[in-house]
Scaffold this motif. Structure first.
Motif, PDB file in Angstrom:
ATOM      1  N   ALA A 254       2.337   3.286  -4.951  1.00  0.00           N
ATOM      2  CA  ALA A 254       1.174   3.508  -5.815  1.00  0.00           C
ATOM      3  C   ALA A 254       1.459   3.227  -7.284  1.00  0.00           C
ATOM      4  CB  ALA A 254       0.667   4.936  -5.644  1.00  0.00           C
TER       5      ALA A 254
ATOM      6  N   LYS B 216       0.806  -1.218   0.000  1.00  0.00           N
ATOM      7  CA  LYS B 216       0.000   0.000   0.000  1.00  0.00           C
ATOM      8  C   LYS B 216       0.840   1.270   0.000  1.00  0.00           C
ATOM      9  CE  LYS B 216      -2.687  -1.377   3.475  1.00  0.00           C
ATOM     10  NZ  LYS B 216      -3.809  -1.429   4.427  1.00  0.00           N
TER      11      LYS B 216
ATOM     12  N   VAL C 258      -2.484  -3.280  -8.611  1.00  0.00           N
ATOM     13  CA  VAL C 258      -2.496  -1.847  -8.285  1.00  0.00           C
ATOM     14  C   VAL C 258      -2.707  -1.108  -9.591  1.00  0.00           C
ATOM     15  CG1 VAL C 258      -1.225   0.064  -7.251  1.00  0.00           C
ATOM     16  CG2 VAL C 258      -0.884  -2.256  -6.388  1.00  0.00           C
TER      17      VAL C 258
ATOM     18  N   TRP D 256      -5.824  -0.397  -4.885  1.00  0.00           N
ATOM     19  CA  TRP D 256      -5.054  -1.591  -4.569  1.00  0.00           C
ATOM     20  C   TRP D 256      -6.042  -2.734  -4.338  1.00  0.00           C
ATOM     21  CZ3 TRP D 256      -3.848   3.293  -3.234  1.00  0.00           C
ATOM     22  CH2 TRP D 256      -2.521   3.724  -3.315  1.00  0.00           C
TER      23      TRP D 256
ATOM     24  N   ASP E 191      -4.136   2.648 -11.591  1.00  0.00           N
ATOM     25  CA  ASP E 191      -4.631   4.015 -11.483  1.00  0.00           C
ATOM     26  C   ASP E 191      -6.065   4.006 -11.984  1.00  0.00           C
ATOM     27  OD1 ASP E 191      -3.850   3.460 -14.064  1.00  0.00           O
ATOM     28  OD2 ASP E 191      -2.833   5.338 -14.397  1.00  0.00           O
TER      29      ASP E 191
ATOM     30  N   LYS F 108      -6.966  -0.721  -0.410  1.00  0.00           N
ATOM     31  CA  LYS F 108      -6.729   0.711  -0.272  1.00  0.00           C
ATOM     32  C   LYS F 108      -7.248   1.381  -1.536  1.00  0.00           C
ATOM     33  CE  LYS F 108      -3.119   4.191   0.508  1.00  0.00           C
ATOM     34  NZ  LYS F 108      -1.688   4.424   0.712  1.00  0.00           N
ATOM     35  N   SER F 109      -7.730   2.592  -1.370  1.00  0.00           N
ATOM     36  CA  SER F 109      -8.202   3.342  -2.515  1.00  0.00           C
ATOM     37  C   SER F 109      -7.943   4.817  -2.259  1.00  0.00           C
ATOM     38  CB  SER F 109      -9.700   3.090  -2.717  1.00  0.00           C
ATOM     39  OG  SER F 109     -10.130   3.692  -3.911  1.00  0.00           O
ATOM     40  N   SER F 110      -7.426   5.490  -3.266  1.00  0.00           N
ATOM     41  CA  SER F 110      -7.227   6.933  -3.181  1.00  0.00           C
ATOM     42  C   SER F 110      -7.932   7.564  -4.373  1.00  0.00           C
ATOM     43  CB  SER F 110      -5.731   7.276  -3.179  1.00  0.00           C
ATOM     44  OG  SER F 110      -5.176   7.046  -4.451  1.00  0.00           O
TER      45      SER F 110
ATOM     46  N   THR G 261      -5.631   5.956  -7.293  1.00  0.00           N
ATOM     47  CA  THR G 261      -5.099   4.586  -7.306  1.00  0.00           C
ATOM     48  C   THR G 261      -6.003   3.657  -6.513  1.00  0.00           C
ATOM     49  OG1 THR G 261      -2.888   5.549  -7.358  1.00  0.00           O
ATOM     50  CG2 THR G 261      -3.019   3.212  -6.842  1.00  0.00           C
TER      51      THR G 261
END
Length: 128
Positions: free
Chosen positions: A43, A40, A125, A114, A127, A107-109, A112
């Motif tokens: 990215a 994590k 992973v 995961w 984008d 995980k997420s942003s 990105t």
């Protein structure tokens, strides 16, 4: 009434015992370490798992997003391929179907995502 007060106090005091031992406290709960901490922290788009390792930054990897929302990664250097369709939950690596029981977003942003495919523990992973 006064004659009952003193015996009551003596009996109450005799019933209270003290000891030098403190009651045992439960052990503090140790959190389980996150096995994906290192994953994590990075990215960069990639696919890593048994039988596959593709990193977009290595060059020669191209990505196709199809109309059906499936995602294809192809590595021109090694001829490796990764195809995943989130709608049907079908995963294929190098032309071989991989049985997956679950796909967890760990995980997420804003840019990105995961994902871990279980039980094979393939890390994806991407984008967004």
């Amino acid at each position: 009434m006064k004659k009952y007060i003193l015996p009551t106090i003596i009996l109450a005091a005799a019933g209270c015992s003290t000891s030098d031992e403190l009651p045992s406290r439960p052990s503090p709960v140790t959190p389980t370490p996150d096995p994906y901490v290192a994953i994590k922290a990075d990215a960069s788009p990639r696919i890593i798992g048994p039988g596959i390792e593709m990193k977009y930054a290595d060059g020669g990897v191209f990505i196709i997003e199809n109309d059906d929302k499936s995602i294809e990664w192809h590595d021109l250097n090694s001829s490796a391929s990764f195809i995943y369709n989130p709608a049907t939950r079908l995963l294929s690596i190098n032309g071989n179907a991989i049985d997956i029981t679950d796909a967890d977003t760990i995980k997420s942003s804003a840019t990105t995502r995961w994902v871990v495919f279980h039980p094979s523990e393939i890390i994806f992973v991407t984008d967004i």
